[in-house]
Scaffold this motif. Structure first.
Motif, PDB file in Angstrom:
ATOM      1  N   ARG A  90      94.032  33.388  67.029  1.00  0.00           N
ATOM      2  CA  ARG A  90      92.623  33.736  66.797  1.00  0.00           C
ATOM      3  C   ARG A  90      91.698  32.782  67.556  1.00  0.00           C
ATOM      4  O   ARG A  90      90.662  33.204  68.087  1.00  0.00           O
ATOM      5  N   VAL A 108      97.229  39.962  66.506  1.00  0.00           N
ATOM      6  CA  VAL A 108      96.079  39.773  65.625  1.00  0.00           C
ATOM      7  C   VAL A 108      95.545  41.120  65.140  1.00  0.00           C
ATOM      8  O   VAL A 108      95.193  41.277  63.963  1.00  0.00           O
ATOM      9  N   ASP A 167      95.317  42.226  61.271  1.00  0.00           N
ATOM     10  CA  ASP A 167      94.027  42.633  60.705  1.00  0.00           C
ATOM     11  C   ASP A 167      94.121  44.031  60.096  1.00  0.00           C
ATOM     12  O   ASP A 167      93.542  44.309  59.039  1.00  0.00           O
ATOM     13  N   SER A 208      95.977  43.729  56.833  1.00  0.00           N
ATOM     14  CA  SER A 208      95.113  43.141  55.798  1.00  0.00           C
ATOM     15  C   SER A 208      94.094  44.153  55.299  1.00  0.00           C
ATOM     16  O   SER A 208      93.836  44.264  54.090  1.00  0.00           O
ATOM     17  N   ALA A 209      93.523  44.911  56.242  1.00  0.00           N
ATOM     18  CA  ALA A 209      92.539  45.925  55.859  1.00  0.00           C
ATOM     19  C   ALA A 209      93.195  47.017  55.021  1.00  0.00           C
ATOM     20  O   ALA A 209      92.594  47.548  54.077  1.00  0.00           O
ATOM     21  N   GLY A 241      85.458  44.253  54.727  1.00  0.00           N
ATOM     22  CA  GLY A 241      85.857  43.466  55.879  1.00  0.00           C
ATOM     23  C   GLY A 241      85.008  43.709  57.115  1.00  0.00           C
ATOM     24  O   GLY A 241      83.967  44.352  57.057  1.00  0.00           O
ATOM     25  N   ASP A 287      88.371  47.454  67.465  1.00  0.00           N
ATOM     26  CA  ASP A 287      89.151  48.259  66.524  1.00  0.00           C
ATOM     27  C   ASP A 287      88.738  49.719  66.545  1.00  0.00           C
ATOM     28  O   ASP A 287      89.491  50.602  66.123  1.00  0.00           O
ATOM     29  N   SER A 341      92.757  50.876  62.062  1.00  0.00           N
ATOM     30  CA  SER A 341      92.326  50.076  60.925  1.00  0.00           C
ATOM     31  C   SER A 341      91.767  51.022  59.859  1.00  0.00           C
ATOM     32  O   SER A 341      91.085  51.998  60.170  1.00  0.00           O
TER      33      SER A 341
END
Length: 287
Positions: A9, A73, A77, A80-81, A92, A143, A274
């Motif tokens: 990151r 990454v 992400d 996590s989303a 988020g 995204d 996402s």
């Protein structure tokens, strides 16, 4: 040692923002923490990733590392989303890429709709040209994106607008106060074209009119094109959504004939979306 997620990151933040200071602000850490983390990553990988003597430009090694870093990454992400989405309320940050005219003319309306329906979602905007946005989507820089005239609408995507191309002239132009201007009349003043995505449609307009394509000047940046028209160096054709970018001395006039571009909101086509990208589309479908 394998690179850690914080290291990746940090690398992406420095590359994307262009400086250690901006990266620190993005990551909400100190600049010294950014430097230490990047040094540790370079030690683990075994080579320099940024050229400190060239404004932190990515090295050849970084060119090999960055696609994998972005993919890793982006995947984390998205995971996590997805976990957060199980609560039923999207939460988020999402990175959205689009072109300058859409940023100016369409995004305020979309952001307002998303804020009303998705109050816990933060949309970070990335501005690029027509060719960059699809690439950014697939490499994980963004995204979600608003594509201009995609060859085919990706599955799950949504048409969010259609936008006519129009003539740009100075307010002292003979057609400045007319309802429309024929292409042949516009070309008498010398056409300035942008190679940042508009030229394909400008050529299409010429074909429809049966007029050979001619361009007095070709520029890369839309801002340069607007400045040149402002200085009386010629006239231009650009999307109608860009009207808010024009200074008071310029006017946008409907062009005859003209064409429209299609603006499509989508996620990537080569990896999972996402959940927040899905939520952005769903929120607009419900409007």
């Amino acid at each position: 040692m394998a690179p850690t997620v914080p290291q990746l990151r940090t690398l992406l933040a420095v590359v994307d923002t262009g400086s250690f200071t901006s990266a620190a602000q993005t990551l909400s850490v100190s600049q010294s923490a950014v430097s230490r983390t990047l040094r540790a990553l370079e030690d683990d990988i075994g080579g320099l990733l940024l050229d400190r003597d060239r404004a932190n430009a990515p090295t050849a090694l970084a060119a090999d590392v960055l696609p994998h870093a972005r993919a890793a990454v982006a995947a984390l992400d998205a995971l996590s989303a997805r976990v957060r989405a199980r609560s039923g309320v999207p939460v988020g940050r999402i990175r959205l890429g689009t072109v300058p005219t859409v940023m100016q003319g369409l995004l305020p309306e979309l952001l307002s709709a998303w804020q009303a329906r998705l109050p816990k979602v933060e949309v970070s905007l990335f501005e690029g040209d027509d060719e960059e946005i699809p690439e950014w989507l697939e490499t994980g820089i963004v995204d979600a994106g608003i594509l201009v005239d995609p060859p085919a609408d990706p599955p799950g995507s949504l048409l969010v607008g259609e936008d006519e191309y129009r003539a740009i002239v100075r307010r002292d132009h003979p057609y400045a106060d007319e309802s429309s201007i024929p292409l042949e009349e516009l070309l008498e003043d010398g056409l300035i074209t942008s190679m940042g995505g508009c030229e394909t449609q400008v050529r299409r307009i010429h074909r429809i009119a049966g007029v050979p394509f001619t361009s007095r000047q070709q520029v890369r940046e839309l801002a340069t094109l607007i400045t040149m028209v402002h200085e009386g160096m010629g006239v231009a054709i650009m999307p109608g959504l860009g009207e808010g970018l024009l200074p008071p001395a310029l006017r946008m006039v409907r062009l005859e004939p003209t064409v429209s571009r299609r603006l499509v909101l989508t996620g990537p086509s080569t990896r999972a979306w996402s959940p927040i990208a899905e939520a952005l589309v769903s929120a607009l479908r419900a409007e």
